[in-house]
Design an enzyme around this catalytic site. Sequence first.
Site, mmCIF file in Angstrom:
data_model
loop_
_atom_site.group_PDB
_atom_site.id
_atom_site.type_symbol
_atom_site.label_atom_id
_atom_site.label_comp_id
_atom_site.label_asym_id
_atom_site.label_seq_id
_atom_site.Cartn_x
_atom_site.Cartn_y
_atom_site.Cartn_z
ATOM 1 N N HIS A 62 23.992 12.753 -2.706
ATOM 2 C CA HIS A 62 24.976 12.783 -1.624
ATOM 3 C C HIS A 62 25.063 14.194 -1.043
ATOM 4 O O HIS A 62 24.553 15.155 -1.620
ATOM 5 C CB HIS A 62 26.357 12.340 -2.131
ATOM 6 C CG HIS A 62 26.909 13.198 -3.217
ATOM 7 N ND1 HIS A 62 26.872 12.861 -4.544
ATOM 8 C CD2 HIS A 62 27.517 14.403 -3.167
ATOM 9 C CE1 HIS A 62 27.428 13.809 -5.276
ATOM 10 N NE2 HIS A 62 27.822 14.768 -4.459
HETATM 11 C C1 T46 Z 1 28.872 16.843 -6.631
HETATM 12 C C2 T46 Z 1 28.064 16.958 -7.870
HETATM 13 C C3 T46 Z 1 27.548 18.341 -8.114
HETATM 14 C C4 T46 Z 1 36.576 11.798 -9.919
HETATM 15 O O1 T46 Z 1 37.383 10.870 -10.111
HETATM 16 N N1 T46 Z 1 37.027 13.039 -9.598
HETATM 17 C C5 T46 Z 1 36.205 14.089 -9.399
HETATM 18 O O2 T46 Z 1 36.677 15.210 -9.120
HETATM 19 C C6 T46 Z 1 34.795 13.874 -9.514
HETATM 20 C C7 T46 Z 1 33.829 15.022 -9.296
HETATM 21 C C8 T46 Z 1 34.352 12.630 -9.829
HETATM 22 N N2 T46 Z 1 35.220 11.617 -10.022
HETATM 23 C C9 T46 Z 1 34.697 10.286 -10.383
HETATM 24 C C10 T46 Z 1 33.912 9.558 -9.292
HETATM 25 C C11 T46 Z 1 32.916 8.745 -10.101
HETATM 26 O O3 T46 Z 1 33.520 7.526 -10.461
HETATM 27 O O4 T46 Z 1 33.779 10.461 -11.464
HETATM 28 C C12 T46 Z 1 32.692 9.564 -11.370
HETATM 29 C C13 T46 Z 1 31.365 10.305 -11.374
HETATM 30 O O5 T46 Z 1 31.230 11.054 -10.150
HETATM 31 P P1 T46 Z 1 29.887 11.114 -9.308
HETATM 32 O O6 T46 Z 1 29.128 9.875 -9.464
HETATM 33 O O7 T46 Z 1 30.238 11.551 -7.914
HETATM 34 O O8 T46 Z 1 29.120 12.303 -10.070
HETATM 35 P P2 T46 Z 1 27.841 13.119 -9.581
HETATM 36 O O9 T46 Z 1 27.317 13.835 -10.779
HETATM 37 O O10 T46 Z 1 26.884 12.264 -8.845
HETATM 38 O O11 T46 Z 1 28.409 14.198 -8.516
HETATM 39 C C14 T46 Z 1 29.325 15.186 -8.927
HETATM 40 C C15 T46 Z 1 30.438 15.320 -7.867
HETATM 41 O O12 T46 Z 1 31.081 14.067 -7.693
HETATM 42 C C16 T46 Z 1 29.900 15.793 -6.537
HETATM 43 O O13 T46 Z 1 30.947 16.204 -5.694
HETATM 44 O O14 T46 Z 1 28.597 17.495 -5.644
HETATM 45 O O15 T46 Z 1 28.686 16.452 -9.056
#
Ligand code: T46
Length: 140
Positions: free
Chosen positions: A56
């Site tokens: 993303h």
């Molecule tokens: C990014 C990279 C470097 C939350 O509820 N609150 C939060 O602050 C975050 C970061 C995530 N979440 C929830 C949303 C999803 O259900 O945690 C779960 C995993 O998040 P996500 O799939 O977005 O994780 P990554 O590793 O793909 O991305 C993360 C960050 O979300 C993003 O902003 O830039 O790390």
Amino acid sequence: MKLDGNEKESSIIESSALGDERGYLTVIEGQNTVPFDIKRVFYIYGTLPDIRRGFHAHYKTRQALISVSGNCKVYLDNTKRKMDVLLDSPTKMLILEPNDWHEMYDFSPDCVLLVLASHLYDSEDYIRDYDKFIKVYSQR
Ligand code: T46
């Protein structure tokens, strides 16, 4: 969601390791070491080596990524250049601008990826569709 006018390029910052016979200490200050106020902190760990995450870009959120333990790589694409960054030191920080599509991969088993963010969590701030990302950012 509106872009915040941020046209900056992601960059690498090296911070100092303050060391003595007790070990090391590295300091990160908002608006000083990182070029934004830190509103949110999270960390990623226990990611298997064959997993890629991210996929993303953001509209507004600026982030600082530090592998405080172990190492991992980050693939970046801001529509004008594509590159891979190795995060392999607690003193090396990737300032990740919202305009970079990013994917984190090659996590070592001991990797703890610390992320400092400029905004509170908002699912509307994510661009998770690559074609939409190209549309949003390639006209700038
Ligand atoms: C990014 C990279 C470097 C939350 O509820 N609150 C939060 O602050 C975050 C970061 C995530 N979440 C929830 C949303 C999803 O259900 O945690 C779960 C995993 O998040 P996500 O799939 O977005 O994780 P990554 O590793 O793909 O991305 C993360 C960050 O979300 C993003 O902003 O830039 O790390």
